[in-house]
Design a protein around this motif. Structure first.
Motif: not given
Length: 157
Positions: A22-24
């Protein structure tokens, strides 16, 4: 540049090791990579100054956004009010920037700010010619542009 490449590699390694794509999680990996590189910076000469660049970048972005907002408000006010207050003119600003990249970066930052436009650079690359929409106080304009240049050049040194 080497520090940024290592930071990206450490961030990607974090993603692969955690299995969360994920981007996070990438942002967390980049943050952990930055902290690791900041800790080992004194032992690795190629990383000299890397940890100090991010705070400088954040300060510069904040400064530039503030200047951008103020310039937009000044131009918008002049457009909306019936008597126009603009006094356009061209000034010659001595440059501290020396490389072509630094000069182009400073010139583009000036052109991005509403009310100013970079016109030309002298042949010896020592002077930048700027068209200003509000040339009420030339010295104040020069000081503001010199401060923008100083802060922009801090990013590279």
């Amino acid at each position: 540049m080497i520090g940024a490449a290592w930071n990206l590699l450490l961030g990607l390694a974090w993603i692969v090791l955690t299995g969360d794509f994920s981007g996070r999680n990438l942002l967390a990996g980049l943050l952990f990579g930055y902290l690791v590189l900041a800790l080992i910076q004194p032992q690795v000469p190629a990383l000299a100054g890397y940890a100090q660049r991010l705070p400088r970048l954040i300060r510069f972005v904040g400064f530039f956004l503030k200047e951008l907002l103020l310039a937009n408000l000044k131009v918008a006010f002049d457009i909306v009010t019936p008597p126009w207050y603009m006094k356009p003119g061209v000034i010659a600003m001595p440059l501290r920037a020396r490389t072509e990249f630094e000069i182009a970066f400073v010139a583009n930052l000036i052109s991005l700010t509403p009310g100013t436009l970079s016109l030309d650079v002298s042949d010896d690359r020592r002077v930048l010619y700027i068209h200003a929409m509000f040339l009420d106080d030339e010295e104040e304009l020069r000081r503001g542009l010199a401060e923008l240049e100083r802060r922009a050049l801090e990013l590279f040194h």
